[in-house]
Design an enzyme around this catalytic site. Structure first.
Site, PDB file in Angstrom:
ATOM      1  N   HIS A   1      36.015  29.194  23.895  1.00 16.55           N
ATOM      2  CA  HIS A   1      35.719  28.109  24.817  1.00 16.55           C
ATOM      3  C   HIS A   1      36.630  28.169  26.044  1.00 16.55           C
ATOM      4  CE1 HIS A   1      34.487  26.807  20.785  1.00 16.55           C
ATOM      5  NE2 HIS A   1      33.590  26.048  21.355  1.00 16.55           N
TER       6      HIS A   1
ATOM      7  N   HIS B   1      39.164  23.181  20.376  1.00 12.96           N
ATOM      8  CA  HIS B   1      38.380  24.316  20.878  1.00 12.96           C
ATOM      9  C   HIS B   1      38.986  24.880  22.166  1.00 12.96           C
ATOM     10  CE1 HIS B   1      36.788  20.526  22.379  1.00 12.96           C
ATOM     11  NE2 HIS B   1      36.391  21.155  23.456  1.00 12.96           N
TER      12      HIS B   1
ATOM     13  N   LEU C   1      31.952  17.110  30.892  1.00 16.22           N
ATOM     14  CA  LEU C   1      30.924  17.810  30.129  1.00 16.22           C
ATOM     15  C   LEU C   1      31.325  18.013  28.683  1.00 16.22           C
ATOM     16  CD1 LEU C   1      29.866  20.466  32.752  1.00 16.22           C
ATOM     17  CD2 LEU C   1      28.634  18.395  32.090  1.00 16.22           C
TER      18      LEU C   1
ATOM     19  N   GLU D   1      40.740   3.133   7.359  1.00 14.50           N
ATOM     20  CA  GLU D   1      41.140   4.192   6.420  1.00 14.50           C
ATOM     21  C   GLU D   1      41.362   5.529   7.124  1.00 14.50           C
ATOM     22  OE1 GLU D   1      38.433   2.244   6.005  1.00 14.50           O
ATOM     23  OE2 GLU D   1      39.296   0.867   4.531  1.00 14.50           O
TER      24      GLU D   1
END
Lengths: 699, 699
Positions: free
Chosen positions: B37, B77, B187, B376
């Protein structure tokens, strides 16, 4: 609906009486059950009295009327209040009312859709509001009907992040058909909520997310009435009414002396306990038992629901045997075709539609596609809300990310909701993105959902068919797809049943059976070829229906071949192997030898083919395992000198994973010897070098 | 740290160069890997250049230095960017840098703690911020050290509700040692985020939750520097820097012409793809490969970590055999005693400490007890963050509600984090609260977590011991406790090992083995008594270690008795029964007859005893099942005239659960016949009456 902003005194008095009846009844049914949450119920009594008598539009004799409003008790532990409301409108009688919490009573500890007026099972806090958003979304975007969704929430359940996924969705979609009422009674289960009775703190949060907010005295009938009126008329944004209340009582309001139950009013530690000691006294203090019948306004009249006819013939995509396609691609194409023919199918995706395959449906049917962004809990909640309204939702994301919404999946089963989940990027064959993106527990997690169906296609045509089958399934169903391409082995249009399987290879002299699903089917077929080269005949079963699994075919294979190898791109626990073992055991007969191949190490980055080899679920490992079983158990034993070498088996266990933290003394020293002054390493001395040694399988 | 608010031109130019190097390197390693990426990495390059060169306080040669800041890449990423930063500081060399995503490389698709500078595995969006809050909470409340936690987030991952649980916790706890940088590049994976580049929308949300916010141009070095300086100095509240950026490029800023990679700048559809075509051109456009070595500021000097000695001797609570206590009560008392002796143990609870047993620890050790409210996900994230800092956290709530945080549990295993989970209210023995409150999938879900330990005590003394054992376990461990009382059958101080079991009854003439855990152990013992009355000798095994399970004892039982009945207060899938089957299969031998008793119907409200009977996991059902096995398989068959009647077995399956929705045509008509015009019922005609018929087992 009244448009007057000032109620007449006698109307206000009547509403007060209704509220007191709801309080009295909350006490009465809790006492009858010797458990329950009457104090959480009583704080919201005035709110519900006004809603029920003046704003809810609902026909209790016709729960299916399409114009009915929806009322969701997010604070499900206020069940006594809800049941008191049912009594007040005449939906349930006195005997049933007092059966609260008893075995076989419809009036359970938390309301469930066993009651026809209840949309979804309550009890997991922080779900009601998101599901309400889903129903409202259906109303605005799908049904295009003017019903209103009312949600009663507690204050401390707003800590649940799902509510804020919901808040974002609701304002983004302009859900002005949604009104949330928050019972700000300050006290949670074991103590005060973070913001106490500071409704402004909650209001600021909702406003930031784009909601219209009102802050009121939750025991002032006039204020409640005005707020509901304003909220119902406010266009363009969802509304929240933040009501300051007191658990178990009402303070003085207006010209009436109203008395609560002083013994428990606003006290910590009494959540979940019936009013103890003298319920009769509490009931007397509240003005005694009443028998007011509340007339609820009828639903908005709507045209009879259209019977939708198929919009177009069913034209499934077809893939040529011998070609290669990923299951996610085939699913995506099937989904688009399904959308063409079934006008009630909707698709929700969690910001990954370019990767999961749903982009084609989104392009073909934008009015039935819902982009849910990275908010899987709300995606599930929206799906659940939409199926309340009779739509057929498919919720789609990476298999691994359904773990984000597992509580919603669990509760969907309690609700008997029908939702279809499709998880892509399953297994290590996902490749170089690494384990964070791989679904390796999805079969286990989805099998352990009551009444679920779990399907795992191995080729494109099978994926197409199973997608269509899921459209017709009730309950929770799950389709596991892959990122990577797989060979097409079935004909277009071949039919596959839930609970079925396919025997892909078989011969009378089969000595072992290979059971696989998804990507491992192709590995198993290749393994069978390897075994055949060595004179071993292997049956191959494509167990695409993981739950329910094809018990008969598996038992036949056990009986006829005597040896089973299961192989799955999934952790060893809870998946295909366990399903096979369970099926074989259920026959009341001894089981054959079963060898389970699965992912036993934490994957790292690698190509799909490397992954299968590294993880020991590839063709060579399967063949070796099968040959070992045959060699071990064939009547004559392995012929001398014959060594079947495909590849070494990977290490089955990973003891290093259980490495005890460097902080702790060895077990022999703990706990008995701690008293002797053995030093315990303090925090911040944990060595990263120690952490590195826990990753041997990747090095 | 510079206090100047206006950087000198040459400093700014140098920082720009570093940023360009990070961009170039992001492209280079993605190209080498042919995946990744790079565009998500490049948008944050300027932000990270400033952070790395001017604000981060970290010794890359000593990742364990206690004063080190923490940097968490929530947007995992953007791994190329992170690895480029490691190259820039000299932590990794060029060869390793270019091994990104290759099999066995430490540089995985998403960063993991295989790299000693990485705290937790990235890749599941919406986890980094919550975990950062956990680390900051440790810094402020536990370590009491002045390190800062920096989190780099993406914009669209803010849709995840866990971030808002985190935001609430961070401001409530005044975590001014936390700075979050949001890369608002507009994006997402498949399209624009909801708010585009509208940083004000995000700022309003964070402000409402009590954060300090700044909105900046994420490509303006000066603005970035000023914002980091302000955030670092701001007391009392956490800070967020919302930075407008462009994916894959930089616009003109100041007096420098900076060029991005025009081909991909701000374009949809290029997420997750390396810059294609001409990477060399992109690199040239960015000014070419550089070899700048960034000197990172050293950590704040702190005193060497104290070696903590046990504060007090270990004095576990003791329960008298023959008395009755619930596992949750015993756990609670054990926890408090553990807190007395181990100063590194901390407890987190999700608003249910009065019900789970942790209230005693909270009272005894308030400085190490963390009330997490109904959130939680954040509770788990806080636990994970605290163990990053070497603390030993126990996270506690109802078993069912761990499903809310299952993604965090899954990723904890990827991170090799050591967290201890304790789930109360497990099973149907929870009683009248109903299924929403019952953990029925917890054994399956926690077994399917890599490297986990799953323990299920059946009495109070065992619960005490296992609680202590868990303090010493690495990885994810889980203790299942009950709401209801159970008889005490073990002596105080008896030792139980992970992977062990207890044979409670055995005789040379055992004809069947009953394997149970938790509440069903007592039912199994009573069943053994019933069987003994009929002359059948039954072995009883308390399989308190569900994972790893005691393989040797189970195989011996299989071999010696030939018949096994497993019984669990849990769904049939993935729990004790599957663990037993799996253990028996792993020996490479055929299995005996195994009958699995479990919860096969959706529970309703009923008392604990009624539940066990209704669900068919009580003593009578166990005895009947065992007797059937013996009768079926004993050499002489069942003696004539002898009928063993304990009680009828409940229905094993629930076909009505798979009822096809009323909307769909029958399968015979679909999909092929749709084209012939068969009407499909539209939405809003689904009958509630139909729903009622799906609940037969409760009526």
């Amino acid at each position: 609906m009244s448009t007057s902003f000032l109620l007449e005194q006698d109307v206000t008095r009547s509403l007060h009486e209704v509220a007191q009846q709801l309080r009295v009844d909350s006490v009465r049914c809790s006492v009858a059950a010797s458990s329950g949450h009457p104090t959480s119920s009583m704080s919201a009594a005035d709110l519900m009295a006004v809603l029920l008598a003046r704003y809810l539009r609902y026909d209790f004799t016709d729960p299916d009327a399409p114009g009915n409003d929806h009322l969701i008790f997010a604070k499900g532990h206020a069940a006594p209040l809800y049941y008191s409301m049912l009594r007040a409108v005449g939906a349930i009688g006195e005997d049933e009312f007092l059966s609260y919490r008893q075995a076989r009573s419809r009036l359970e500890g938390h309301p469930t859709p066993r009651l026809p007026w209840v949309d979804v099972a309550a009890g997991s806090l922080g779900q009601g509001l998101p599901i309400g958003v889903g129903v409202a979304l259906a109303g605005k975007s799908l049904d295009k009907l003017p019903y209103r969704v009312w949600v009663l929430c507690g204050d401390n359940e707003l800590a649940e992040g799902a509510n804020w996924e919901a808040a974002e969705q609701a304002s983004f979609s302009g859900l002005d058909n949604l009104t949330v009422i928050v019972d700000v009674n300050r006290l949670g289960q074991r103590g005060p909520a973070r913001h106490g009775r500071d409704t402004a703190a909650y209001a600021a949060r909702f406003q930031a997310f784009g909601w219209h907010t009102q802050e009121i005295d939750g025991h002032d009938i006039q204020e409640i009435d005005r707020a509901c009126s304003v909220a119902s008329a406010r266009p363009g944004a969802p509304s929240v009414i933040l009501a300051r209340t007191r658990k178990a009582g009402t303070r003085k309001a207006g010209t009436w002396k109203v008395s609560g139950v002083a013994a428990v009013e606003d006290k910590e530690g009494v959540h979940g306990k019936p009013v103890s000691g003298r319920p009769g006294e509490a009931i007397r203090a509240l003005g005694g038992i009443r028998d007011i019948r509340v007339q609820v306004a009828p639903p908005v009249p709507v045209l009879p629901a259209q019977r939708l006819h198929p919009a177009a013939p069913w034209r499934p995509p077809a893939y040529a045997p011998g070609s290669v396609t990923s299951a996610r691609t085939a699913f995506g194409a099937a989904m688009a075709a399904l959308g063409d023919t079934r006008p009630d199918v909707v698709v929700l995706d969690g910001e990954v539609s370019d990767a999961t395959g749903t982009a084609s449906f989104a392009a073909a049917h934008p009015e039935r596609f819902f982009e849910c962004y990275f908010a899987e809990q709300q995606m599930l909640a929206s799906a659940i809300g939409m199926q309340v309204r009779g739509w057929v939702p498919f919720a789609v994301t990476f298999a691994a990310f359904f773990t984000r919404a597992y509580d919603f999946i669990r509760m969907a089963a309690v609700s008997r909701a029908s939702i279809r989940l499709v998880g892509s990027h399953s297994g290590t064959s996902t490749g170089a993105d690494g384990p964070s993106q791989m679904g390796l527990e999805d079969l286990a997690a989805l099998r352990a959902v009551h009444g679920s169906t779990v399907l795992c296609p191995c080729d494109a045509n099978q994926a197409v068919w199973l997608t269509a089958v899921m459209a017709g399934l009730g309950g929770v169903s799950y389709l596991r797809t892959t990122r990577d391409d797989m060979p097409v082995i079935y004909q277009p249009g071949e039919r596959f049943e839930v609970g079925g399987s396919r025997v892909l290879r078989t011969a009378p002299d089969d000595e072992v059976t290979l059971v696989a699903a998804g990507v491992t089917v192709h590995e198993a077929l290749a393994a069978a070829d390897l075994l055949a080269d060595d004179g071993i005949s292997a049956r191959v079963i494509d167990a695409y229906s993981v739950k329910p699994v094809d018990v008969a075919t598996l038992r036949a294979a056990a009986r006829e071949t005597g040896r089973i190898v299961t192989v799955e791109d999934h952790w060893p626990e809870g998946g295909l192997g366990d399903a096979v073992l369970s099926a074989l055991a259920s026959g009341g007969q001894p089981l054959p030898v079963v060898r389970k191949l699965a992912v036993r190490s934490m994957p790292c980055s690698a190509t799909p083919d490397e992954q299968l080899q590294l993880m020991g679920i590839d063709m060579a490992t399967i063949a070796t395992a099968a040959a070992e079983l045959v060699g071990l158990l064939s009547p004559g034993g392995t012929p001398p000198g014959r060594v079947l070498e495909f590849c070494p088996l990977p290490q089955g266990n990973f003891p290093v994973e259980r490495k005890i933290s460097a902080l702790d003394p060895p077990m022999s020293a703990w706990p008995g010897l701690i008293a002797k002054g053995a030093a315990v390493s303090g925090p911040a001395t944990r060595t990263r070098a120690g952490a590195r040694s826990m990753w041997p399988e990747c090095e």
